[in-house]
Design an enzyme around this catalytic site. Structure first.
Site, PDB file in Angstrom:
ATOM      1  NE  ARG A  45       2.681  -6.382  -3.310  1.00 51.90           N
ATOM      2  CZ  ARG A  45       3.273  -5.733  -4.366  1.00 51.90           C
ATOM      3  NH1 ARG A  45       3.695  -4.514  -4.361  1.00 51.90           N
ATOM      4  NH2 ARG A  45       3.190  -6.407  -5.631  1.00 51.90           N
ATOM      5  CD  GLU A 100      -2.080  -1.514  -1.528  1.00 50.90           C
ATOM      6  OE1 GLU A 100      -2.124  -1.632  -2.687  1.00 50.90           O
ATOM      7  OE2 GLU A 100      -0.872  -1.303  -0.962  1.00 50.90           O
ATOM      8  CG  HIS A 143       0.222  -0.014  -4.915  1.00 48.59           C
ATOM      9  ND1 HIS A 143      -0.063  -1.319  -4.157  1.00 48.59           N
ATOM     10  CD2 HIS A 143       1.376  -0.236  -5.400  1.00 48.59           C
ATOM     11  CE1 HIS A 143       0.783  -2.019  -4.794  1.00 48.59           C
ATOM     12  NE2 HIS A 143       1.786  -1.575  -5.356  1.00 48.59           N
TER      13      HIS A 143
HETATM   14  P1  NAP Z   1      14.122  -8.257  -5.572  1.00 45.66           P
HETATM   15  O1  NAP Z   1      15.192  -7.812  -6.662  1.00 45.66           O
HETATM   16  O2  NAP Z   1      13.743  -9.479  -5.590  1.00 45.66           O
HETATM   17  O3  NAP Z   1      14.746  -7.618  -4.369  1.00 45.66           O
HETATM   18  C1  NAP Z   1      14.131  -8.069  -3.045  1.00 45.66           C
HETATM   19  C2  NAP Z   1      15.205  -8.047  -2.043  1.00 45.66           C
HETATM   20  O4  NAP Z   1      14.693  -8.468  -0.779  1.00 45.66           O
HETATM   21  C3  NAP Z   1      16.177  -9.192  -2.420  1.00 45.66           C
HETATM   22  O5  NAP Z   1      17.596  -8.485  -2.207  1.00 45.66           O
HETATM   23  C4  NAP Z   1      16.354 -10.092  -1.150  1.00 45.66           C
HETATM   24  O6  NAP Z   1      17.512 -10.767  -0.853  1.00 45.66           O
HETATM   25  C5  NAP Z   1      15.415  -9.173  -0.056  1.00 45.66           C
HETATM   26  N1  NAP Z   1      14.854 -10.016   1.002  1.00 45.66           N
HETATM   27  C6  NAP Z   1      13.915 -10.896   0.745  1.00 45.66           C
HETATM   28  N2  NAP Z   1      13.445 -11.456   2.010  1.00 45.66           N
HETATM   29  C7  NAP Z   1      14.159 -10.728   2.959  1.00 45.66           C
HETATM   30  C8  NAP Z   1      14.310 -10.685   4.270  1.00 45.66           C
HETATM   31  N3  NAP Z   1      13.567 -11.535   5.200  1.00 45.66           N
HETATM   32  N4  NAP Z   1      15.068  -9.691   4.903  1.00 45.66           N
HETATM   33  C9  NAP Z   1      15.795  -8.778   4.282  1.00 45.66           C
HETATM   34  N5  NAP Z   1      15.930  -8.944   2.749  1.00 45.66           N
HETATM   35  C10 NAP Z   1      15.085  -9.926   2.274  1.00 45.66           C
HETATM   36  O7  NAP Z   1      12.842  -7.554  -5.976  1.00 45.66           O
HETATM   37  P2  NAP Z   1      12.475  -5.986  -6.461  1.00 45.66           P
HETATM   38  O8  NAP Z   1      12.342  -5.831  -7.844  1.00 45.66           O
HETATM   39  O9  NAP Z   1      13.674  -5.140  -5.998  1.00 45.66           O
HETATM   40  O10 NAP Z   1      11.028  -5.509  -5.830  1.00 45.66           O
HETATM   41  C11 NAP Z   1      11.025  -5.726  -4.216  1.00 45.66           C
HETATM   42  C12 NAP Z   1       9.373  -5.683  -3.917  1.00 45.66           C
HETATM   43  O11 NAP Z   1       8.948  -4.247  -4.225  1.00 45.66           O
HETATM   44  C13 NAP Z   1       8.564  -6.498  -4.868  1.00 45.66           C
HETATM   45  O12 NAP Z   1       8.501  -7.795  -4.245  1.00 45.66           O
HETATM   46  C14 NAP Z   1       7.170  -5.464  -4.662  1.00 45.66           C
HETATM   47  O13 NAP Z   1       6.528  -6.359  -3.644  1.00 45.66           O
HETATM   48  C15 NAP Z   1       7.647  -4.180  -4.370  1.00 45.66           C
HETATM   49  N6  NAP Z   1       7.188  -3.211  -5.313  1.00 45.66           N
HETATM   50  C16 NAP Z   1       6.361  -2.194  -5.231  1.00 45.66           C
HETATM   51  C17 NAP Z   1       5.941  -1.360  -6.270  1.00 45.66           C
HETATM   52  C18 NAP Z   1       5.116  -0.293  -5.851  1.00 45.66           C
HETATM   53  O14 NAP Z   1       4.258   0.104  -6.741  1.00 45.66           O
HETATM   54  N7  NAP Z   1       5.074   0.468  -4.602  1.00 45.66           N
HETATM   55  C19 NAP Z   1       6.611  -1.541  -7.390  1.00 45.66           C
HETATM   56  C20 NAP Z   1       7.369  -2.573  -7.712  1.00 45.66           C
HETATM   57  C21 NAP Z   1       7.572  -3.622  -6.707  1.00 45.66           C
HETATM   58  P3  NAP Z   1      18.311 -11.790  -1.583  1.00 45.66           P
HETATM   59  O15 NAP Z   1      18.430 -11.054  -2.851  1.00 45.66           O
HETATM   60  O16 NAP Z   1      19.509 -12.089  -0.644  1.00 45.66           O
HETATM   61  O17 NAP Z   1      17.186 -12.847  -2.029  1.00 45.66           O
HETATM   62  C1  GLV Z   2       3.853  -3.462  -7.956  1.00 46.42           C
HETATM   63  O1  GLV Z   2       3.481  -3.196  -6.701  1.00 46.42           O
HETATM   64  C2  GLV Z   2       4.386  -4.304  -8.132  1.00 46.42           C
HETATM   65  O2  GLV Z   2       4.982  -5.103  -7.613  1.00 46.42           O
HETATM   66  O3  GLV Z   2       5.018  -4.355  -9.313  1.00 46.42           O
END
Ligand code: NAP
Ligand code: GLV
Length: 320
Positions: A238, A267, A285
């Site tokens: 984000r 954005e 995005h």
């Molecule tokens: P996820 O599986 O929940 O992974 C997030 C990771 O971040 C977890 O491992 C968590 O650690 C870690 N974390 C949380 N707070 C932290 C901190 N303060 N310092 C270091 N690590 C921290 O989520 P995901 O499915 O991978 O998605 C991650 C993010 O990507 C989403 O929340 C979204 O904002 C973004 N995203 C963007 C797009 C796009 O279109 N650009 C698409 C999809 C997702 P723990 O496991 O230890 O809790």
């Molecule tokens: C996209 O940004 C998502 O969080 O799925």
């Protein structure tokens, strides 16, 4: 009386079909982002709302919707656009769409890493403007990606998928996360370190945390100062996780080599300084924007919404 359901943007057909089949009284907005007044008006009396990252679903929205509102199904894995506390206080279930977009988003993170390192945007701009004159021994050279050290901030689903790709590029992997990921360590050889070490040792840094109060401006001027002058920073998480003004300054001063961004603080606005720089690749995005994945996200969001309105537990609640 069928439940009233508001879909805040036009979504892929798979999601809409599922909602239609359930017989909901549906209002589906267009491709355009709806204005706030229009959105609040349309939400009145809704039992379910299928939202996207562009809508702010806060207490004001929930109160405008009224007491019928039982579920906000966000068509995204990130749900920082939804006030989860306000939802909990009102007994509203919030759901997201994890998992189905993991590989697609990891592809975009890797694409940005390669494009920023190998100066693809700069090269394309040169070619299209007729300024490419010949092959050059040192024309548009950038650092190799393969064999380098990749630092992953946030080793969750997408972080792990990026780590798997990095193995194919023979990269060493460092990571930070709130908790240790032993399975991922065994699978990818990744090593958990403190953020400071990751910033100092990594050639490439890719951010995959959610946006929370702890991660807002996690990367600012002090962190950029710690990176190698050859480092490439990629952000597909984000926008507000990175201080965009500080990053623009760091790129302009060549404090780091380059960056690849898919997300921004305000954005669709992008910091004007970033728009002027050659050493940053800017994507609008599109992390999860494959045809297959967007269809799965729409379907999953619709299933989550349907489950709550049927009185069942949804597959992906974030506040139960
Ligand atoms: P996820 O599986 O929940 O992974 C997030 C990771 O971040 C977890 O491992 C968590 O650690 C870690 N974390 C949380 N707070 C932290 C901190 N303060 N310092 C270091 N690590 C921290 O989520 P995901 O499915 O991978 O998605 C991650 C993010 O990507 C989403 O929340 C979204 O904002 C973004 N995203 C963007 C797009 C796009 O279109 N650009 C698409 C999809 C997702 P723990 O496991 O230890 O809790
Ligand atoms: C996209 O940004 C998502 O969080 O799925």
């Amino acid at each position: 009386m069928p439940d009233k359901v508001l879909v805040t943007r036009r979504i892929p057909a798979a999601g809409l079909r599922l909602l239609e089949a359930e017989g909901f009284d549906l209002t589906v907005f267009s491709e355009e982002v709806p204005g706030r007044t229009e959105l609040l008006e349309a939400a009145r009396g809704a039992s379910g709302v299928l939202s996207t990252v562009t809508e702010r679903i806060d207490a004001g929205f929930m109160d405008a919707a009224g007491d019928n509102l039982k579920v906000v199904a966000n068509m995204a894995v990130g749900y920082d656009n939804v006030d989860v506390t306000a939802a909990r206080e009102r007994g509203i279930v919030v759901t997201n769409t994890p998992g189905v977009l993991t590989e697609t988003t990891a592809d975009v993170a890797f694409m940005l890493m390669l494009a920023a390192a190998r100066r693809l945007g700069e090269g394309e701009r040169m070619l299209r403007s007729g300024k490419w004159r010949y092959w050059g021994p040192e024309l548009l050279t950038g650092p190799d990606v393969w064999g380098k050290t990749l630092g992953i901030i946030g080793m969750g689903r997408i972080g792990e998928a990026v780590a798997r790709r990095a193995r194919g590029f023979e990269m060493d992997i460092l990571y930070t996360s709130r908790s240790r990921k032993e399975r991922v360590e065994r699978k990818t050889g990744a090593r958990r370190v403190h953020l400071d070490e990751l910033l100092r040792e990594s050639d490439f840094i890719s951010i995959h945390t959610p946006l929370t109060t702890e991660t807002r401006h996690l990367i600012g001027e002090p962190e950029l100062q710690k990176m190698k002058p050859t480092a490439v920073l990629v952000n597909t998480s984000r926008g507000p996780v990175v201080d965009e003004a500080a990053l623009a300054d760091a790129l302009a001063e060549l404090l780091i080599f380059a960056a690849g961004l898919d997300v921004y603080e305000e954005e669709p606005a992008v910091h004007p300084k970033l728009l002027q720089l050659e050493n940053v690749v800017l994507a609008p995005h599109i992390g999860s924007a494959s045809i297959e994945t967007r269809s799965k996200m729409a379907e999953l969001a619709a299933e989550n919404l349907r489950s709550v309105l049927r009185g069942e537990r949804p597959a992906n609640p974030v506040n139960l």
